[in-house]
Design a protein around this motif. Structure first.
Motif, PDB file in Angstrom:
ATOM      1  N   LYS A  60       0.886  -1.207   0.019  1.00  0.00           N
ATOM      2  CA  LYS A  60       0.107   0.078   0.070  1.00  0.00           C
ATOM      3  C   LYS A  60       0.830   1.177  -0.162  1.00  0.00           C
ATOM      4  CE  LYS A  60      -1.556   1.848   3.614  1.00  0.00           C
ATOM      5  NZ  LYS A  60      -2.153   2.138   5.016  1.00  0.00           N
ATOM      6  N   ASP A  61       2.158   1.037   0.524  1.00  0.00           N
ATOM      7  CA  ASP A  61       2.710   2.260   0.817  1.00  0.00           C
ATOM      8  C   ASP A  61       3.960   2.554  -0.084  1.00  0.00           C
ATOM      9  OD1 ASP A  61       1.134   3.095   2.883  1.00  0.00           O
ATOM     10  OD2 ASP A  61       2.341   2.081   4.508  1.00  0.00           O
ATOM     11  N   THR A  62       3.907   1.701  -1.417  1.00  0.00           N
ATOM     12  CA  THR A  62       4.962   1.884  -2.118  1.00  0.00           C
ATOM     13  C   THR A  62       5.540   3.081  -2.600  1.00  0.00           C
ATOM     14  OG1 THR A  62       3.670   1.187  -4.106  1.00  0.00           O
ATOM     15  CG2 THR A  62       4.953  -0.668  -2.789  1.00  0.00           C
ATOM     16  N   THR A  63       4.367   4.064  -2.655  1.00  0.00           N
ATOM     17  CA  THR A  63       4.671   5.250  -3.296  1.00  0.00           C
ATOM     18  C   THR A  63       5.456   6.381  -2.249  1.00  0.00           C
ATOM     19  OG1 THR A  63       2.437   6.163  -2.483  1.00  0.00           O
ATOM     20  CG2 THR A  63       2.734   5.193  -4.827  1.00  0.00           C
ATOM     21  N   GLU A  64       5.361   5.836  -0.832  1.00  0.00           N
ATOM     22  CA  GLU A  64       5.978   6.902   0.098  1.00  0.00           C
ATOM     23  C   GLU A  64       7.453   7.153  -0.119  1.00  0.00           C
ATOM     24  OE1 GLU A  64       5.857   7.437   4.960  1.00  0.00           O
ATOM     25  OE2 GLU A  64       5.202   5.631   4.073  1.00  0.00           O
ATOM     26  N   GLY A  65       7.928   8.138  -0.291  1.00  0.00           N
ATOM     27  CA  GLY A  65       9.181   8.683  -0.528  1.00  0.00           C
ATOM     28  C   GLY A  65       9.570   8.512  -1.911  1.00  0.00           C
ATOM     29  N   LYS A  66       8.832   7.981  -2.805  1.00  0.00           N
ATOM     30  CA  LYS A  66       9.328   8.038  -4.227  1.00  0.00           C
ATOM     31  C   LYS A  66       9.205   9.280  -4.895  1.00  0.00           C
ATOM     32  CE  LYS A  66       7.977   5.306  -8.203  1.00  0.00           C
ATOM     33  NZ  LYS A  66       6.989   4.047  -8.874  1.00  0.00           N
ATOM     34  N   VAL A  67      10.260   9.347  -5.741  1.00  0.00           N
ATOM     35  CA  VAL A  67      10.306  10.171  -6.955  1.00  0.00           C
ATOM     36  C   VAL A  67       9.779   9.937  -7.897  1.00  0.00           C
ATOM     37  CG1 VAL A  67      11.906  11.928  -7.984  1.00  0.00           C
ATOM     38  CG2 VAL A  67      12.527  11.300  -5.718  1.00  0.00           C
ATOM     39  N   ILE A  68       8.590  10.670  -8.486  1.00  0.00           N
ATOM     40  CA  ILE A  68       7.870  10.592  -9.801  1.00  0.00           C
ATOM     41  C   ILE A  68       8.987  10.672 -10.940  1.00  0.00           C
ATOM     42  CG2 ILE A  68       5.755  10.927 -11.115  1.00  0.00           C
ATOM     43  CD1 ILE A  68       4.675  12.126  -8.339  1.00  0.00           C
ATOM     44  N   GLN A  69       9.003   9.865 -11.610  1.00  0.00           N
ATOM     45  CA  GLN A  69       9.896  10.132 -12.749  1.00  0.00           C
ATOM     46  C   GLN A  69       9.443  10.981 -13.906  1.00  0.00           C
ATOM     47  OE1 GLN A  69      13.251   8.805 -12.825  1.00  0.00           O
ATOM     48  NE2 GLN A  69      12.603   8.457 -10.716  1.00  0.00           N
ATOM     49  N   ALA A  70      10.118  12.011 -14.097  1.00  0.00           N
ATOM     50  CA  ALA A  70       9.815  13.195 -15.373  1.00  0.00           C
ATOM     51  C   ALA A  70      10.001  12.325 -16.530  1.00  0.00           C
ATOM     52  CB  ALA A  70      10.627  14.337 -15.137  1.00  0.00           C
ATOM     53  N   GLN A  71       8.969  12.662 -17.354  1.00  0.00           N
ATOM     54  CA  GLN A  71       8.761  11.939 -18.886  1.00  0.00           C
ATOM     55  C   GLN A  71       9.390  13.117 -19.670  1.00  0.00           C
ATOM     56  OE1 GLN A  71       8.197   8.488 -19.147  1.00  0.00           O
ATOM     57  NE2 GLN A  71       8.628   8.675 -17.065  1.00  0.00           N
ATOM     58  N   THR A  72       9.888  12.326 -20.861  1.00  0.00           N
ATOM     59  CA  THR A  72      10.368  13.316 -22.081  1.00  0.00           C
ATOM     60  C   THR A  72       9.055  13.567 -23.010  1.00  0.00           C
ATOM     61  OG1 THR A  72      12.646  13.028 -21.977  1.00  0.00           O
ATOM     62  CG2 THR A  72      11.810  13.998 -23.636  1.00  0.00           C
ATOM     63  N   THR A  73       8.286  14.541 -23.087  1.00  0.00           N
ATOM     64  CA  THR A  73       7.362  14.785 -23.912  1.00  0.00           C
ATOM     65  C   THR A  73       7.629  15.923 -24.878  1.00  0.00           C
ATOM     66  OG1 THR A  73       5.710  14.191 -21.863  1.00  0.00           O
ATOM     67  CG2 THR A  73       4.921  15.385 -24.123  1.00  0.00           C
ATOM     68  N   THR A  74       7.447  15.456 -26.191  1.00  0.00           N
ATOM     69  CA  THR A  74       7.934  16.355 -27.146  1.00  0.00           C
ATOM     70  C   THR A  74       6.824  17.048 -27.939  1.00  0.00           C
ATOM     71  OG1 THR A  74       9.985  15.342 -27.417  1.00  0.00           O
ATOM     72  CG2 THR A  74       9.258  16.516 -29.315  1.00  0.00           C
ATOM     73  N   SER A  75       6.792  18.143 -27.889  1.00  0.00           N
ATOM     74  CA  SER A  75       5.469  19.059 -28.747  1.00  0.00           C
ATOM     75  C   SER A  75       6.302  19.785 -29.734  1.00  0.00           C
ATOM     76  CB  SER A  75       4.892  19.717 -27.738  1.00  0.00           C
ATOM     77  OG  SER A  75       4.082  18.927 -26.755  1.00  0.00           O
ATOM     78  N   ALA A  76       5.525  19.743 -30.929  1.00  0.00           N
ATOM     79  CA  ALA A  76       6.192  20.477 -31.953  1.00  0.00           C
ATOM     80  C   ALA A  76       6.090  22.048 -31.800  1.00  0.00           C
ATOM     81  CB  ALA A  76       5.395  20.099 -33.294  1.00  0.00           C
ATOM     82  N   PRO A  77       6.822  22.840 -32.475  1.00  0.00           N
ATOM     83  CA  PRO A  77       6.665  24.238 -32.439  1.00  0.00           C
ATOM     84  C   PRO A  77       5.141  24.615 -32.929  1.00  0.00           C
ATOM     85  CG  PRO A  77       8.668  23.457 -33.618  1.00  0.00           C
ATOM     86  CD  PRO A  77       7.785  22.525 -33.424  1.00  0.00           C
ATOM     87  N   GLY A  78       4.627  25.590 -31.835  1.00  0.00           N
ATOM     88  CA  GLY A  78       3.429  25.936 -32.337  1.00  0.00           C
ATOM     89  C   GLY A  78       2.325  25.415 -31.301  1.00  0.00           C
ATOM     90  N   VAL A  79       2.568  24.064 -30.770  1.00  0.00           N
ATOM     91  CA  VAL A  79       1.570  23.721 -29.814  1.00  0.00           C
ATOM     92  C   VAL A  79       1.470  24.234 -28.631  1.00  0.00           C
ATOM     93  CG1 VAL A  79       1.159  21.443 -28.579  1.00  0.00           C
ATOM     94  CG2 VAL A  79       1.974  21.229 -30.991  1.00  0.00           C
ATOM     95  N   VAL A  80       0.268  24.884 -28.230  1.00  0.00           N
ATOM     96  CA  VAL A  80       0.291  25.374 -27.038  1.00  0.00           C
ATOM     97  C   VAL A  80      -0.609  24.853 -25.849  1.00  0.00           C
ATOM     98  CG1 VAL A  80      -1.141  27.551 -26.107  1.00  0.00           C
ATOM     99  CG2 VAL A  80      -0.012  27.836 -28.531  1.00  0.00           C
TER     100      VAL A  80
END
Length: 264
Positions: A60-80
């Motif tokens: 139940k407590d596996t998220t405690e103290g865990k660092v959420i991993q940032a993801q690489t999300t690539t948006s094209a120029p002009g995407v708002v």
């Protein structure tokens, strides 16, 4: 009675007594075996229960103290990325097609939806064909332990949208999704994720800690969950569920090729 008869009778009595003692010992031995067996069973059961409780608590407590991993999300120029109340709009302003996605960060099926269709959706967004309206809802708000993760994460995602980092934040939360029924990520972990995806404005942390958009999210969900146009039959009568996708005001059937059909 003669001596021989008396001796024979005495021997018979002794034999009978011996059999009784043996039987009594056998019964006593059997009872002892039963007691031992029951005792062992109780000990084993207790160990299983204790082990199960420890495993459940640990799981139940596996998220405690865990660092959420940032993801690489690539948006094209002009995407708002733009927040409009409790909705986040992602895409190029000139996009001709629009879809609405209704999801919950704790919903396991929503994660499967992201894994199956995220790439196709992002491709059409980057191409300038599709604009997406994200509705992050607290449908499973009572399904985390403690309750509240769905609302906390939805609120934080709107604050991330204010900083232009909604997609990166959104993708990370689905990639590292907590288990339904277990502990979600707390506000400090959500703020840390914001920093890791590049949010530097102190207003983000303030919005997360104060629940700046929580009422907007709750009001939106109350309205959406009762909208007849969003009702589907999930096997037990009409109702609202996540994920739901609509295009042109109609619920989209999420089957292979649906993205191409929408943009065609």
């Amino acid at each position: 009675m003669g001596g021989a008869e008396r001796n024979a009778r005495k021997r018979k009595q002794q034999q009978t007594a011996a059999r009784s003692v043996a039987q009594a010992r056998g019964v006593a031995g059997g009872d002892k075996k039963k007691v031992v067996a029951i005792t062992v069973a109780v000990v084993v059961l207790a160990a299983l229960v204790i082990g199960g409780v420890l495993w459940t608590t640990s799981s139940k407590d596996t998220t405690e103290g865990k660092v959420i991993q940032a993801q690489t999300t690539t948006s094209a120029p002009g995407v708002v990325e733009k927040r409009d109340g409790a909705v986040v709009i992602v895409g190029k302003p000139e996009a001709k097609k629009t879809i609405d996605i209704y999801a919950d960060f704790l919903c396991p099926v929503c994660k499967q939806f992201e894994e199956s269709f995220k790439g196709q959706i992002q491709e059409q967004v980057n191409n300038g064909v599709l604009q997406v309206r994200y509705h992050m809802l607290p449908m499973l708000n009572q399904r985390s332990d403690p309750p509240g993760y769905s609302l906390d994460s939805a609120n934080a995602s709107l604050a991330a949208a204010d900083a232009g980092k909604f997609l990166a934040f959104h993708d990370a939360l689905f990639k590292d999704q907590p288990q339904e029924g277990a502990r979600g990520f707390d506000k400090a972990q959500l703020i840390k994720l914001g920093a890791d995806v590049g949010i530097t404005d102190p207003a983000f942390a303030i919005a997360v800690n104060t629940g700046a958009y929580e009422q907007q999210v709750k009001d939106a969900y109350a309205k959406i969950s009762k909208d007849p146009s969003l009702q589907q039959d999930f096997g037990n009568g009409p109702g609202f569920g996540t994920p739901t996708v609509t295009a042109n005001g109609q619920v989209v059937k999420l089957e292979d090729g649906w993205v191409q059909k929408v943009v065609a």
